[in-house]
Motif scaffolding. Structure first.
Motif, PDB file in Angstrom:
ATOM      1  N   ALA A  71       0.826  -1.208   0.000  1.00 53.03           N
ATOM      2  CA  ALA A  71       0.000   0.000   0.000  1.00 53.03           C
ATOM      3  C   ALA A  71       0.860   1.257   0.000  1.00 53.03           C
ATOM      4  O   ALA A  71       0.574   2.218  -0.735  1.00 53.03           O
ATOM      5  N   LEU A  72       1.927   1.270   0.805  1.00 49.03           N
ATOM      6  CA  LEU A  72       2.779   2.454   0.874  1.00 49.03           C
ATOM      7  C   LEU A  72       3.503   2.679  -0.457  1.00 49.03           C
ATOM      8  O   LEU A  72       3.554   3.803  -0.970  1.00 49.03           O
ATOM      9  N   LYS A  73       4.045   1.606  -1.034  1.00 47.14           N
ATOM     10  CA  LYS A  73       4.751   1.752  -2.313  1.00 47.14           C
ATOM     11  C   LYS A  73       3.798   2.184  -3.417  1.00 47.14           C
ATOM     12  O   LYS A  73       4.103   3.101  -4.196  1.00 47.14           O
ATOM     13  N   ASP A  74       2.629   1.535  -3.496  1.00 51.31           N
ATOM     14  CA  ASP A  74       1.674   1.886  -4.542  1.00 51.31           C
ATOM     15  C   ASP A  74       1.148   3.303  -4.365  1.00 51.31           C
ATOM     16  O   ASP A  74       0.961   4.036  -5.348  1.00 51.31           O
ATOM     17  N   MET A  75       0.899   3.698  -3.110  1.00 51.21           N
ATOM     18  CA  MET A  75       0.400   5.045  -2.860  1.00 51.21           C
ATOM     19  C   MET A  75       1.420   6.085  -3.310  1.00 51.21           C
ATOM     20  O   MET A  75       1.067   7.086  -3.955  1.00 51.21           O
ATOM     21  N   ALA A  76       2.711   5.846  -3.020  1.00 47.22           N
ATOM     22  CA  ALA A  76       3.748   6.800  -3.421  1.00 47.22           C
ATOM     23  C   ALA A  76       3.842   6.905  -4.941  1.00 47.22           C
ATOM     24  O   ALA A  76       4.008   8.001  -5.487  1.00 47.22           O
ATOM     25  N   VAL A  77       3.714   5.769  -5.622  1.00 46.14           N
ATOM     26  CA  VAL A  77       3.776   5.776  -7.085  1.00 46.14           C
ATOM     27  C   VAL A  77       2.604   6.565  -7.671  1.00 46.14           C
ATOM     28  O   VAL A  77       2.773   7.376  -8.595  1.00 46.14           O
ATOM     29  N   VAL A  78       1.400   6.342  -7.132  1.00 46.16           N
ATOM     30  CA  VAL A  78       0.223   7.056  -7.634  1.00 46.16           C
ATOM     31  C   VAL A  78       0.325   8.549  -7.315  1.00 46.16           C
ATOM     32  O   VAL A  78      -0.038   9.406  -8.135  1.00 46.16           O
ATOM     33  N   MET A  79       0.831   8.870  -6.135  1.00 44.44           N
ATOM     34  CA  MET A  79       1.004  10.281  -5.774  1.00 44.44           C
ATOM     35  C   MET A  79       1.984  10.970  -6.725  1.00 44.44           C
ATOM     36  O   MET A  79       1.801  12.138  -7.092  1.00 44.44           O
ATOM     37  N   LYS A  80       3.014  10.243  -7.145  1.00 47.12           N
ATOM     38  CA  LYS A  80       3.933  10.810  -8.138  1.00 47.12           C
ATOM     39  C   LYS A  80       3.200  11.083  -9.453  1.00 47.12           C
ATOM     40  O   LYS A  80       3.395  12.130 -10.077  1.00 47.12           O
ATOM     41  N   GLN A  81       2.338  10.137  -9.877  1.00 47.90           N
ATOM     42  CA  GLN A  81       1.556  10.334 -11.095  1.00 47.90           C
ATOM     43  C   GLN A  81       0.691  11.590 -11.012  1.00 47.90           C
ATOM     44  O   GLN A  81       0.508  12.300 -12.002  1.00 47.90           O
ATOM     45  N   ARG A  82       0.163  11.843  -9.831  1.00 50.44           N
ATOM     46  CA  ARG A  82      -0.731  12.998  -9.640  1.00 50.44           C
ATOM     47  C   ARG A  82       0.039  14.286  -9.380  1.00 50.44           C
ATOM     48  O   ARG A  82      -0.546  15.363  -9.297  1.00 50.44           O
ATOM     49  N   GLY A  83       1.367  14.190  -9.239  1.00 48.96           N
ATOM     50  CA  GLY A  83       2.176  15.386  -9.012  1.00 48.96           C
ATOM     51  C   GLY A  83       2.336  15.766  -7.562  1.00 48.96           C
ATOM     52  O   GLY A  83       2.871  16.846  -7.258  1.00 48.96           O
ATOM     53  N   TYR A  84       1.910  14.885  -6.643  1.00 44.34           N
ATOM     54  CA  TYR A  84       2.065  15.175  -5.218  1.00 44.34           C
ATOM     55  C   TYR A  84       3.445  14.689  -4.756  1.00 44.34           C
ATOM     56  O   TYR A  84       3.571  13.813  -3.887  1.00 44.34           O
ATOM     57  N   LEU A  85       4.499  15.253  -5.321  1.00 43.39           N
ATOM     58  CA  LEU A  85       5.840  14.715  -5.109  1.00 43.39           C
ATOM     59  C   LEU A  85       6.298  14.877  -3.664  1.00 43.39           C
ATOM     60  O   LEU A  85       6.806  13.924  -3.047  1.00 43.39           O
ATOM     61  N   ASP A  86       6.163  16.069  -3.111  1.00 45.14           N
ATOM     62  CA  ASP A  86       6.615  16.293  -1.739  1.00 45.14           C
ATOM     63  C   ASP A  86       5.800  15.476  -0.743  1.00 45.14           C
ATOM     64  O   ASP A  86       6.343  14.956   0.243  1.00 45.14           O
ATOM     65  N   ASP A  87       4.487  15.363  -0.996  1.00 46.83           N
ATOM     66  CA  ASP A  87       3.652  14.535  -0.119  1.00 46.83           C
ATOM     67  C   ASP A  87       4.079  13.077  -0.158  1.00 46.83           C
ATOM     68  O   ASP A  87       4.073  12.387   0.864  1.00 46.83           O
ATOM     69  N   ALA A  88       4.454  12.607  -1.347  1.00 47.19           N
ATOM     70  CA  ALA A  88       4.903  11.219  -1.470  1.00 47.19           C
ATOM     71  C   ALA A  88       6.195  10.987  -0.705  1.00 47.19           C
ATOM     72  O   ALA A  88       6.359   9.968  -0.030  1.00 47.19           O
ATOM     73  N   VAL A  89       7.119  11.933  -0.801  1.00 48.75           N
ATOM     74  CA  VAL A  89       8.381  11.828  -0.049  1.00 48.75           C
ATOM     75  C   VAL A  89       8.092  11.796   1.443  1.00 48.75           C
ATOM     76  O   VAL A  89       8.630  10.958   2.190  1.00 48.75           O
ATOM     77  N   ASP A  90       7.244  12.701   1.908  1.00 44.19           N
ATOM     78  CA  ASP A  90       6.912  12.754   3.339  1.00 44.19           C
ATOM     79  C   ASP A  90       6.243  11.454   3.800  1.00 44.19           C
ATOM     80  O   ASP A  90       6.502  10.974   4.911  1.00 44.19           O
ATOM     81  N   ALA A  91       5.375  10.896   2.957  1.00 45.00           N
ATOM     82  CA  ALA A  91       4.694   9.655   3.326  1.00 45.00           C
ATOM     83  C   ALA A  91       5.693   8.516   3.515  1.00 45.00           C
ATOM     84  O   ALA A  91       5.622   7.759   4.489  1.00 45.00           O
ATOM     85  N   ILE A  92       6.629   8.383   2.582  1.00 39.61           N
ATOM     86  CA  ILE A  92       7.615   7.303   2.700  1.00 39.61           C
ATOM     87  C   ILE A  92       8.482   7.507   3.922  1.00 39.61           C
ATOM     88  O   ILE A  92       8.738   6.571   4.700  1.00 39.61           O
ATOM     89  N   ARG A  93       8.949   8.720   4.118  1.00 41.23           N
ATOM     90  CA  ARG A  93       9.839   8.981   5.256  1.00 41.23           C
ATOM     91  C   ARG A  93       9.155   8.717   6.598  1.00 41.23           C
ATOM     92  O   ARG A  93       9.770   8.204   7.532  1.00 41.23           O
ATOM     93  N   SER A  94       7.889   9.067   6.700  1.00 38.05           N
ATOM     94  CA  SER A  94       7.198   8.949   7.990  1.00 38.05           C
ATOM     95  C   SER A  94       6.620   7.565   8.237  1.00 38.05           C
ATOM     96  O   SER A  94       6.370   7.199   9.392  1.00 38.05           O
ATOM     97  N   LEU A  95       6.423   6.775   7.166  1.00 37.43           N
ATOM     98  CA  LEU A  95       5.741   5.490   7.336  1.00 37.43           C
ATOM     99  C   LEU A  95       6.615   4.274   7.021  1.00 37.43           C
ATOM    100  O   LEU A  95       6.170   3.149   7.223  1.00 37.43           O
ATOM    101  N   ARG A  96       7.839   4.481   6.548  1.00 33.88           N
ATOM    102  CA  ARG A  96       8.645   3.346   6.127  1.00 33.88           C
ATOM    103  C   ARG A  96       9.009   2.424   7.286  1.00 33.88           C
ATOM    104  O   ARG A  96       9.347   1.253   7.065  1.00 33.88           O
ATOM    105  N   HIS A  97       8.938   2.917   8.520  1.00 31.33           N
ATOM    106  CA  HIS A  97       9.222   2.049   9.668  1.00 31.33           C
ATOM    107  C   HIS A  97       8.189   0.928   9.787  1.00 31.33           C
ATOM    108  O   HIS A  97       8.431  -0.071  10.481  1.00 31.33           O
ATOM    109  N   LEU A  98       7.051   1.067   9.109  1.00 29.47           N
ATOM    110  CA  LEU A  98       6.035   0.014   9.125  1.00 29.47           C
ATOM    111  C   LEU A  98       6.373  -1.119   8.166  1.00 29.47           C
ATOM    112  O   LEU A  98       5.666  -2.128   8.134  1.00 29.47           O
ATOM    113  N   CYS A  99       7.449  -0.945   7.384  1.00 24.43           N
ATOM    114  CA  CYS A  99       7.864  -1.939   6.379  1.00 24.43           C
ATOM    115  C   CYS A  99       9.303  -2.361   6.680  1.00 24.43           C
ATOM    116  O   CYS A  99      10.238  -1.924   5.998  1.00 24.43           O
ATOM    117  N   PRO A 100       9.516  -3.195   7.696  1.00 23.36           N
ATOM    118  CA  PRO A 100      10.875  -3.461   8.170  1.00 23.36           C
ATOM    119  C   PRO A 100      11.719  -4.360   7.269  1.00 23.36           C
ATOM    120  O   PRO A 100      12.936  -4.429   7.433  1.00 23.36           O
TER     121      PRO A 100
END
Length: 316
Positions: A71-100
């Protein structure tokens, strides 16, 4: 951030034929079965083509623990498609600890690199590429210190060697320096990449670095090797070797137009001494790469440390 909860998938009509067709579409698009948040997100992404709704449901999947890694990887990819680049970066940085998992972390790093490149965050891109190089050197990027690993290229599963992965990362690092117009640093890194595993595309980019520094004669020599087929092995032919040769020929034409066919002016004594120093340093790096790959505690010979004249340039 788009919030989940408003949009819902279209209800089933109950008609057996339509249900069968919908099931076939889900299978073809590899959409998970069921009505969980992740399955709904994929439905909106791939069937409804409603990317904002899919982002909302990917976010809901992460919140509820439904296939969090995907979900996190797919969400970041879709956010990039929509142009939400900074939001995608923030999402990965803040949530990647959930994907050990190591594989998940590597995938997230690769997505981050794409986001940094797309948003022009070159400094962060460079730091992440250096991090990937450190992982290779310390035996952390390949399973159990092995010299190969599985990867995907153009939708196919392939085996990648340590040399291939290192050369690829070095090439990306050099290109990032190119975007900063730090051509001395880019040249140093491209030369190291060519020592690990030479290829024609990096040779063309190295020639561009040399041209930007006014070293047209050196660039012409590199491009002549590309045109002569010095780098054309099986992989080069498979991945557009002819296109790279045409690129080299175009660059050669540019050089000849600028110099009138007279080649490059002779380098001064200072430039010659610097070139001799570079050659000596690169020989040292090549000897280090000749050693077999293994897990060890030796530190990464970071490029700033290896190349004295490049240290100040790369620190910018």
């Amino acid at each position: 951030m788009v919030q989940a909860g408003l949009a819902q998938p279209a209800p089933s009509t109950g008609a057996p034929a339509m249900a069968a067709a919908a099931a076939a579409v889900h299978v073809a698009l590899k959409i998970p079965s069921g009505g969980g948040p992740y399955a709904r997100a994929k439905h909106y992404q791939l069937v409804e083509k409603d990317l904002d709704a899919s982002i909302a449901w990917f976010w809901k999947a992460i919140e509820t623990g439904d296939k969090v890694d995907s979900a996190l990887k797919d969400m970041a990819v879709v956010m990039k498609q929509r142009g939400y680049l900074d939001d995608a970066v923030d999402a990965i940085r803040s949530l990647r600890h959930l994907c050990p998992g190591k594989q998940s972390q590597e995938s997230l790093d690769n997505i981050l690199l794409d986001l940094y490149k797309a948003s022009g965050r070159t400094k962060e891109e460079i730091e992440l590429l250096k991090h990937k190089l450190r992982r290779i050197y310390h035996g952390q990027a390949f399973p159990a210190g092995k010299a190969t690993k599985r990867a995907r290229s153009h939708g196919r599963k392939i085996h990648v060697s340590v040399q291939q992965e290192t050369s690829r990362v070095l090439g990306n690092l050099a290109w990032a320096y190119m975007q900063q117009r730090n051509f001395m640093a880019a040249e140093a890194v491209y030369r190291k990449a060519q020592m690990v595993e030479p290829d024609a595309n990096k040779a063309c980019n190295l020639a561009l670095c040399l041209m930007e520094q006014g070293r047209l004669g050196d660039a012409e020599g590199v491009l002549a090797d590309v045109v002569a087929g010095a780098f054309r092995d099986g992989r080069e032919r498979e991945h557009g070797g002819g296109k790279v040769v045409r690129k080299a020929e175009e660059l050669l034409e540019r050089i000849r137009a600028e110099t009138g066919g007279g080649g490059e002016k002779e380098a001064g004594e200072e430039d010659g001494a610097e070139a001799d120093e570079m050659a000596e340093l690169l020989d040292m790096v090549a000897r280090q790469w000749a050693a077999p790959y293994r897990k060890s505690h030796r530190r990464l010979p970071v490029f700033e440390e290896i190349t004295p004249f490049g240290r100040e340039q790369m620190a910018c």
